[in-house]
Structures are given as C-alpha cells and as structure tokens.
Design a protein around this motif. Sequence first.
Motif, PDB file in Angstrom:
ATOM      1  N   ILE A 166     -19.165  38.972   7.242  1.00  0.00           N
ATOM      2  CA  ILE A 166     -17.829  38.860   6.660  1.00  0.00           C
ATOM      3  C   ILE A 166     -17.159  37.611   7.211  1.00  0.00           C
ATOM      4  O   ILE A 166     -17.167  37.366   8.412  1.00  0.00           O
ATOM      5  CB  ILE A 166     -16.962  40.088   6.996  1.00  0.00           C
ATOM      6  CG1 ILE A 166     -17.473  41.330   6.261  1.00  0.00           C
ATOM      7  CG2 ILE A 166     -15.505  39.848   6.616  1.00  0.00           C
ATOM      8  CD1 ILE A 166     -16.703  42.583   6.608  1.00  0.00           C
TER       9      ILE A 166
ATOM     10  N   ARG B 220     -11.816  49.205   2.715  1.00  0.00           N
ATOM     11  CA  ARG B 220     -10.980  49.004   3.898  1.00  0.00           C
ATOM     12  C   ARG B 220      -9.545  48.671   3.532  1.00  0.00           C
ATOM     13  O   ARG B 220      -8.655  48.760   4.350  1.00  0.00           O
ATOM     14  CB  ARG B 220     -11.589  47.906   4.773  1.00  0.00           C
ATOM     15  CG  ARG B 220     -13.005  48.262   5.233  1.00  0.00           C
ATOM     16  CD  ARG B 220     -13.611  47.184   6.098  1.00  0.00           C
ATOM     17  NE  ARG B 220     -15.005  47.508   6.428  1.00  0.00           N
ATOM     18  CZ  ARG B 220     -15.767  46.787   7.236  1.00  0.00           C
ATOM     19  NH1 ARG B 220     -15.278  45.708   7.807  1.00  0.00           N
ATOM     20  NH2 ARG B 220     -17.015  47.145   7.468  1.00  0.00           N
TER      21      ARG B 220
ATOM     22  N   ILE C 177     -16.647  47.542   2.000  1.00  0.00           N
ATOM     23  CA  ILE C 177     -15.746  46.454   2.384  1.00  0.00           C
ATOM     24  C   ILE C 177     -14.425  46.567   1.634  1.00  0.00           C
ATOM     25  O   ILE C 177     -13.333  46.476   2.215  1.00  0.00           O
ATOM     26  CB  ILE C 177     -16.397  45.088   2.104  1.00  0.00           C
ATOM     27  CG1 ILE C 177     -17.683  44.933   2.915  1.00  0.00           C
ATOM     28  CG2 ILE C 177     -15.428  43.954   2.431  1.00  0.00           C
ATOM     29  CD1 ILE C 177     -17.504  45.041   4.392  1.00  0.00           C
TER      30      ILE C 177
ATOM     31  N   GLN D  24     -13.600  36.350   7.574  1.00  0.00           N
ATOM     32  CA  GLN D  24     -12.231  36.865   7.504  1.00  0.00           C
ATOM     33  C   GLN D  24     -11.248  35.696   7.463  1.00  0.00           C
ATOM     34  O   GLN D  24     -11.110  34.956   8.433  1.00  0.00           O
ATOM     35  CB  GLN D  24     -11.934  37.756   8.710  1.00  0.00           C
ATOM     36  CG  GLN D  24     -10.539  38.344   8.717  1.00  0.00           C
ATOM     37  CD  GLN D  24     -10.377  39.429   7.676  1.00  0.00           C
ATOM     38  OE1 GLN D  24     -11.113  40.415   7.678  1.00  0.00           O
ATOM     39  NE2 GLN D  24      -9.421  39.248   6.777  1.00  0.00           N
TER      40      GLN D  24
ATOM     41  N   ARG E 245      -7.680  36.775   2.545  1.00  0.00           N
ATOM     42  CA  ARG E 245      -8.768  37.419   1.812  1.00  0.00           C
ATOM     43  C   ARG E 245     -10.011  37.492   2.690  1.00  0.00           C
ATOM     44  O   ARG E 245     -10.091  36.859   3.732  1.00  0.00           O
ATOM     45  CB  ARG E 245      -9.072  36.669   0.512  1.00  0.00           C
ATOM     46  CG  ARG E 245      -9.648  35.278   0.683  1.00  0.00           C
ATOM     47  CD  ARG E 245      -9.754  34.609  -0.687  1.00  0.00           C
ATOM     48  NE  ARG E 245     -10.416  33.335  -0.655  1.00  0.00           N
ATOM     49  CZ  ARG E 245      -9.839  32.188  -0.379  1.00  0.00           C
ATOM     50  NH1 ARG E 245      -8.550  32.168  -0.072  1.00  0.00           N
ATOM     51  NH2 ARG E 245     -10.511  31.062  -0.393  1.00  0.00           N
ATOM     52  N   VAL E 246     -10.976  38.272   2.214  1.00  0.00           N
ATOM     53  CA  VAL E 246     -12.245  38.446   2.909  1.00  0.00           C
ATOM     54  C   VAL E 246     -13.351  37.913   2.014  1.00  0.00           C
ATOM     55  O   VAL E 246     -13.353  38.146   0.803  1.00  0.00           O
ATOM     56  CB  VAL E 246     -12.483  39.937   3.224  1.00  0.00           C
ATOM     57  CG1 VAL E 246     -13.936  40.183   3.612  1.00  0.00           C
ATOM     58  CG2 VAL E 246     -11.561  40.406   4.334  1.00  0.00           C
TER      59      VAL E 246
ATOM     60  N   THR F 208      -6.908  43.912   1.043  1.00  0.00           N
ATOM     61  CA  THR F 208      -7.308  42.514   1.118  1.00  0.00           C
ATOM     62  C   THR F 208      -8.204  42.161  -0.052  1.00  0.00           C
ATOM     63  O   THR F 208      -9.098  42.911  -0.420  1.00  0.00           O
ATOM     64  CB  THR F 208      -8.075  42.236   2.433  1.00  0.00           C
ATOM     65  OG1 THR F 208      -7.275  42.657   3.537  1.00  0.00           O
ATOM     66  CG2 THR F 208      -8.376  40.751   2.580  1.00  0.00           C
TER      67      THR F 208
ATOM     68  N   ASP G 276     -10.049  31.709  11.382  1.00  0.00           N
ATOM     69  CA  ASP G 276     -10.918  32.627  10.669  1.00  0.00           C
ATOM     70  C   ASP G 276     -11.849  33.282  11.668  1.00  0.00           C
ATOM     71  O   ASP G 276     -12.015  32.836  12.792  1.00  0.00           O
ATOM     72  CB  ASP G 276     -11.715  31.901   9.569  1.00  0.00           C
ATOM     73  CG  ASP G 276     -12.665  30.873  10.149  1.00  0.00           C
ATOM     74  OD1 ASP G 276     -12.327  29.687  10.131  1.00  0.00           O
ATOM     75  OD2 ASP G 276     -13.738  31.269  10.645  1.00  0.00           O
ATOM     76  N   SER G 277     -12.463  34.359  11.269  1.00  0.00           N
ATOM     77  CA  SER G 277     -13.413  35.043  12.140  1.00  0.00           C
ATOM     78  C   SER G 277     -14.595  35.492  11.307  1.00  0.00           C
ATOM     79  O   SER G 277     -14.465  35.768  10.126  1.00  0.00           O
ATOM     80  CB  SER G 277     -12.753  36.256  12.809  1.00  0.00           C
ATOM     81  OG  SER G 277     -12.303  37.180  11.831  1.00  0.00           O
ATOM     82  N   ARG G 278     -15.763  35.549  11.936  1.00  0.00           N
ATOM     83  CA  ARG G 278     -16.980  35.963  11.248  1.00  0.00           C
ATOM     84  C   ARG G 278     -17.515  37.210  11.928  1.00  0.00           C
ATOM     85  O   ARG G 278     -17.614  37.268  13.147  1.00  0.00           O
ATOM     86  CB  ARG G 278     -18.011  34.829  11.265  1.00  0.00           C
ATOM     87  CG  ARG G 278     -17.543  33.590  10.502  1.00  0.00           C
ATOM     88  CD  ARG G 278     -18.447  32.383  10.760  1.00  0.00           C
ATOM     89  NE  ARG G 278     -18.007  31.233   9.996  1.00  0.00           N
ATOM     90  CZ  ARG G 278     -17.044  30.417  10.367  1.00  0.00           C
ATOM     91  NH1 ARG G 278     -16.386  30.654  11.483  1.00  0.00           N
ATOM     92  NH2 ARG G 278     -16.710  29.375   9.627  1.00  0.00           N
TER      93      ARG G 278
ATOM     94  N   THR H  50     -11.240  40.664  -1.861  1.00  0.00           N
ATOM     95  CA  THR H  50     -12.613  40.478  -1.404  1.00  0.00           C
ATOM     96  C   THR H  50     -13.375  39.597  -2.382  1.00  0.00           C
ATOM     97  O   THR H  50     -13.489  39.925  -3.559  1.00  0.00           O
ATOM     98  CB  THR H  50     -13.344  41.825  -1.266  1.00  0.00           C
ATOM     99  OG1 THR H  50     -12.616  42.672  -0.372  1.00  0.00           O
ATOM    100  CG2 THR H  50     -14.750  41.626  -0.731  1.00  0.00           C
TER     101      THR H  50
END
Length: 211
Positions: A19, A59, A56, A21, A25-26, A62, A3-5, A64
């Motif tokens: 966010i 984009r 968001i 990621q 999903r986000v 995905t 995951d990434s923030r 959310t």
Amino acid sequence: MEDSRLGIPVAFPDLIATILQLPDRVVLVVSVYVEGNSEEALTSTIRLLRSLVADIQGRGGTQTDMLIIGDFNKHDQLWGGDKISSARQGEADNLIDYMSENSLHSLLPRGTKTCTSINRASRRDDHSAIETEFDISVPDRPVNERLLLKNAPWVEIRSRVASNLQVVPLGGSVQEQMDRLITVITKAVLELTLKAKPSLYVKRWWTTDLI
C-alpha cells in the motif's frame, strides 16, 4: 508530501501487494504471476485480488486506486493487438471481466511487445523491463474566502456606504454611476464582514469537472 509504504501479507506465493499511503488516497500496488495453461490459477488469482481490494476499501473513508503489474500468461487482442490469433481469444475472459469490473486499463499501448525471441513474440509477458512513472502530486488550489453574510453587520455597512458615497464624484452615465455604487457597497461588505474558517472537509482535488 509525506507518504508511507506498507506491505500486505498474502497467503499466495505468486502475489505480492503493498500500500502506498498518500494524504488523500491509498494506492494498492500488486505484482502478480499466473501459471501458464492453468485456468484455475487465473480464477484463484482474480478471486484473491477481489478479496484483497475489498479488504483495503473496507477500511473506509479513503479513495483507493489500484495498480496491478503482472504476468498473467494469457493472450488477447485487447492488449496484444491484431497479431494475436483468433484461436487464443477467450482464454483471458475472466481477466477482462475483472478489468471491466474495476475500470482498469492497460498502461501499455495495444500491441506493445514485452518479450521477443527468434521464433515468437509475446505482448503480455513482462520479460522485458518496463519503466513507468506516475505523477501523484496534487496541485495546491487557493482557498477562496467565504463571507459570513448571515452575520454581517448591516447597520455598520449601510453607515459605511453612506459615508463613502459622500466623496464619490457625481455625473457620468447611468452605468458609470451604477459601477461606482457597486464598488462602494462591495468595499464596505468586504471590510466589515467576517470570513468563515476553511472547512476541514474541503477536498483540494475537487473541481467542477467532477460533477
């Protein structure tokens, strides 16, 4: 699970957004503070939240989810419980409308006290530490193989069935003979028919309960 923030720049000193990621999903996490006794502050905050969420979601592609953590300085029996005076009802209507608009609900049980003093208790302000844990793991679901029946080698299947029936014992009831025939046919089809490759678009979180 990787995951990434990612922090989101917001031109508003009392709002912080980031966010989370995930693979499928986000999650938009927002920390909010609204100045007390200011209807305009609440209106501006909700307007900013709408713009942020729209950006968001814009984009694309995905799912959310949204988590809003904040001190809105507004009382209502929806979260404060029956001890909230009727005189305070209505001051949080804009916030309640926003919750309804986005299918949001309070994670705290109705009436939970988050700030306590000798003379008064607040149930909305986040003065007390609140620890919340979320299980964001997605259970792995086995991928069921799909047979390419439209390309099945029916001539070979018929030959395999005829050959295997030669060694199948005779006798028994009609149901027993039918079960043996179905077993032979199924075995031949599974052995000789190619399997389709798993689709890249299959969602592992999808279940028939979502229909």
